[in-house]
Design an enzyme around this catalytic site. Structure first.
Site, mmCIF file in Angstrom:
data_model
loop_
_atom_site.group_PDB
_atom_site.id
_atom_site.type_symbol
_atom_site.label_atom_id
_atom_site.label_comp_id
_atom_site.label_asym_id
_atom_site.label_seq_id
_atom_site.Cartn_x
_atom_site.Cartn_y
_atom_site.Cartn_z
ATOM 1 N N LYS A 94 -9.640 -5.881 10.631
ATOM 2 C CA LYS A 94 -8.552 -5.248 11.362
ATOM 3 C C LYS A 94 -8.334 -5.902 12.724
ATOM 4 C CE LYS A 94 -7.204 -2.246 8.319
ATOM 5 N NZ LYS A 94 -5.846 -2.343 7.731
ATOM 6 N N ALA B 231 -13.804 -6.067 11.657
ATOM 7 C CA ALA B 231 -13.486 -7.481 11.858
ATOM 8 C C ALA B 231 -12.159 -7.855 11.205
ATOM 9 C CB ALA B 231 -14.611 -8.348 11.304
ATOM 10 N N ASP C 144 -1.467 -7.408 -6.578
ATOM 11 C CA ASP C 144 -2.624 -7.534 -5.703
ATOM 12 C C ASP C 144 -2.177 -8.310 -4.466
ATOM 13 O OD1 ASP C 144 -4.974 -8.194 -4.412
ATOM 14 O OD2 ASP C 144 -5.953 -9.058 -6.168
ATOM 15 N N SER D 52 -6.165 -0.858 12.843
ATOM 16 C CA SER D 52 -6.992 0.335 12.998
ATOM 17 C C SER D 52 -7.530 0.372 14.412
ATOM 18 C CB SER D 52 -8.168 0.304 12.007
ATOM 19 O OG SER D 52 -9.140 1.277 12.338
ATOM 20 N N ILE E 205 -6.795 9.554 10.603
ATOM 21 C CA ILE E 205 -5.585 10.128 10.024
ATOM 22 C C ILE E 205 -5.974 10.960 8.804
ATOM 23 C CG2 ILE E 205 -3.288 9.647 9.101
ATOM 24 C CD1 ILE E 205 -3.719 8.775 12.031
ATOM 25 N N TYR F 2 -14.949 -4.150 8.010
ATOM 26 C CA TYR F 2 -13.637 -3.511 8.148
ATOM 27 C C TYR F 2 -13.083 -3.739 9.551
ATOM 28 C CZ TYR F 2 -10.132 0.215 8.375
ATOM 29 O OH TYR F 2 -8.961 0.922 8.538
ATOM 30 N N GLY G 233 0.816 -1.210 0.000
ATOM 31 C CA GLY G 233 0.000 0.000 0.000
ATOM 32 C C GLY G 233 0.846 1.255 0.000
#
Length: 243
Positions: A156, A154, A60, A139, A185, A152, A9
């Site tokens: 993280k 779950a 990917d 997160s 952020i 999301y 990323g």
């Protein structure tokens, strides 16, 4: 030989800051991205100015075959990966009852399977060297959970579980595995919020503001360096005191 840090990323706001910070710390950089051509182009220009050895990889993270190819090439080009930063992630906001199985699969594939894939490829090299650092970006919602971000949250939370378990498994091999759980952020991931919504959210944060990508990169810098050699299985929450 100079150590190599691989960042997934790397084209995003946090990922690019991490790559540049570790380059300034003296690491060679393997920067991985999926689709943000503009972001990776801007990062490449900045990396070229640092003078470190670097290479850009497009792949990917959910594809294990592509991950294997990256690590094989990085081993040949850099001599191996000493620091792995699993930063790639996708988010989405909607009611749980509005989500689809396809959305669950796609988000899990990036946010959790991607972390597994890169760890699975990095660990054998690190174990053979009896050293290494793995830094997973989770997160604050992986710690506390967020309404309308169930999948999301779950994924993280799963990253946190993987971090803690893998850290204990790899500790005898002198490999440290830690996790950072950022809060709000100031990056383009929050562009779905209006200016008014951002102000309202900031008012809920005890420090009264969003964090910066550079502040997250600073934590990565510590965890990637020698000063963190006795730190493992930890989740560092950087959320301005929100949770």
């Amino acid at each position: 030989m100079k150590k190599c840090a691989l960042i997934t990323g790397a084209s995003g706001g946090i990922g690019s800051e991490i790559a540049l910070r570790l380059a300034r710390d003296g690491f060679n950089i393997a920067a991985c991205y999926c689709s943000d051509e503009k972001g990776i182009s801007e990062l490449e220009k900045k990396l070229a100015e640092t003078g470190v050895k670097y290479k850009i990889y497009k792949a990917d993270v959910s594809d294990f075959g592509e991950t294997e190819k990256i690590f094989a090439d990085a081993t040949e080009f850099f001599g191996g990966v000493s620091v792995l930063v699993n930063n790639a992630g996708v988010a989405g906001q909607k009611l749980f009852t509005d989500t689809t199985p396809e959305e669950f699969d796609s988000m899990t594939a990036v946010n959790f399977k991607g972390v597994y894939n890169y760890c699975r490829c990095a660990v054998p090299f690190m174990v053979a060297r009896k050293s290494g650092k793995i830094i997973n970006i989770s997160s604050m919602w992986g710690v506390s959970g967020a309404s309308c971000e169930v999948i999301y949250s779950a994924t993280k939370a799963a990253v946190i579980g993987l971090t803690k378990a893998l850290a204990r498994e790899l500790a005898p091999s002198n490999i440290q595995v830690n996790c950072i759980a950022p809060g709000a952020i100031d990056t383009k991931m929050n562009n779905n919020l209006t200016a008014e919504e951002k102000l309202a959210f900031a008012d809920e944060i005890p420090m009264g503001r969003f964090g910066t990508a550079a502040e997250i990169a600073g934590i990565v810098s510590f965890l990637a360096g020698e000063d963190s050699n006795y730190v493992t299985a930890q989740v560092m929450v950087a959320d301005g005191g929100l949770i």
